[in-house]
Design an enzyme around this catalytic site. Structure first.
Site: not given
Ligand code: NCD
Ligand code: ZN
Ligand code: ZN
Length: 352
Positions: A17, A19, A103, A140, A178, A251
């Site tokens: 996971h 971003h 997702k 999520h 997460h 995450d």
């Molecule tokens: C994530 C993001 O910034 O894309 N933010 C977070 O606080 N985890 C989005 C997510 O995973 O929920």
């Molecule tokens: Zn995330």
């Molecule tokens: Zn998330």
């Protein structure tokens, strides 16, 4: 795995996971993830989100183009579910090896989730397709009702949404992403082989006090927000339990410092630069370094039905000083300022 006081060798881990963002920020943050992990499940919450095979293919090309020379990193892409997404597009993307998973963001639950799902009942045709083809659904897991206390939103989601969903679709393969609560850890542990969860490094290290230590701390703000200490301890117990349905997912969610330290700061913790070091510290503190490799490098690929990585990495027992801020070069050669998780701390293990 071989453990010794001086070094630790493990099969190269994967991040289930992350971003990676896009554009300038992608270029700045991708090398951190690619330096540690063999593969990563890449979140689709771009603006606009990744909802088609064509968009995913184009995003994959941008990621590959941004990789440092010689990197063997493989991005695994995901499809962002909306109320109107076409199940046939998901099925085609999965069959063609473009989408590794779908997702599900409840609409308005987190960063770039406005186009997310407003009502799970609207997606029964999608869930039937996923169930039939064995395509994982990544969730999520937070309700968005404003009247539900923010610290309760994960536990309420499990009770009101997840449990009924799994009853309606018993064959659905789900990863609760997460996780932050004892309730989530217990629910996953008590479920069958089709339900797994990812655990972040930050939720193993911080509880909600971290958000207010010495003042308001935007660098500790993420969603789902960190909970009480009893929940952090439950997550640690789950991570080191040896249950193959708990595995690594950072995450890592970078936002430039100016977007975090703002009147309305973004949710997300940037932990990619020292992620494996952070997990190693947590496992060491629990006396469970011998369980790190399975959590980081074996349980994820087994759940996803993918081969284990053959390469290995080495962690050496040398302290590494995490800078208070990082200035990482973006695509235009300009520096993006980011605050890494563990900013200003000394970590005892260093990736060789
Ligand atoms: C994530 C993001 O910034 O894309 N933010 C977070 O606080 N985890 C989005 C997510 O995973 O929920
Ligand atoms: Zn995330
Ligand atoms: Zn998330």
């Amino acid at each position: 795995m071989s453990a010794s006081p001086a070094q630790l060798s493990l099969r190269r881990p994967d991040d289930w996971h992350v971003h990676l963002r896009d554009g300038a920020l992608l270029q700045a943050v991708l090398p951190s993830t690619a330096a540690q992990f063999g593969r990563a499940i890449v979140m689709p919450n771009l603006s606009p989100p990744i909802t088609t095979v064509a968009a995913a293919l184009a995003y994959r090309q941008r990621i590959l183009a941004a990789l440092p020379d010689g990197s063997g990193f493989t991005p695994l892409l995901t499809a962002y579910l909306t109320d109107t997404i076409d199940p046939a597009e998901l099925e085609r993307g999965f069959a063609e090896g473009v989408f590794a998973a779908c997702k599900l963001y409840p609409a308005n639950a987190t960063t770039n989730s406005a186009a997310g799902v407003s009502d799970l009942a609207k997606l029964s045709a999608v869930f039937e397709t996923l169930e039939r083809i064995g395509m994982p659904l990544l969730i999520h897991g937070e309700v968005t009702d404003a009247e539900i206390d923010i610290f309760d939103r994960e536990a309420v989601f499990i009770e009101r949404q997840l449990e009924p969903l799994l009853r309606r679709h018993p064959g659905l393969k789900v990863v609760l992403e997460h996780i932050t609560t004892a309730e989530a850890a217990a629910f996953v542990a008590g479920s069958g082989a089709n339900l797994a969860a990812t655990i972040t490094p930050h939720h193993l290290h911080i509880n909600r006090n971290a958000l207010f230590r010495g003042g308001l701390r935007p660098d500790m703000y993420c969603l789902p927000v960190a909970k009480r200490e009893q929940h952090r301890l439950a997550l640690r117990a789950a991570a080191i339990s040896g249950n193959p349905r708990f595995f690594l997912g950072t995450d890592s969610a970078p936002h430039p410092r100016h977007a975090k330290e703002a009147a309305c700061g973004c949710a997300g913790i940037f932990n990619a630069p020292y992620a494996i070091e952070s997990y190693a510290l947590a496992f060491e503190q629990e006396g469970a370094l011998d369980r790190l490799e399975a959590f980081a490098s074996e349980f994820g690929p087994r759940f996803y039905g993918l081969p284990l990585n053959e390469e290995r990495i080495t962690l050496v027992r040398e302290s590494v000083s995490v800078p208070p801020r990082l200035h990482l070069n973006d695509a235009a050669g300009e520096a993006v300022e980011l605050v890494p998780f563990h900013a200003g701390e000394l970590l005892p293990w260093r990736l060789a």
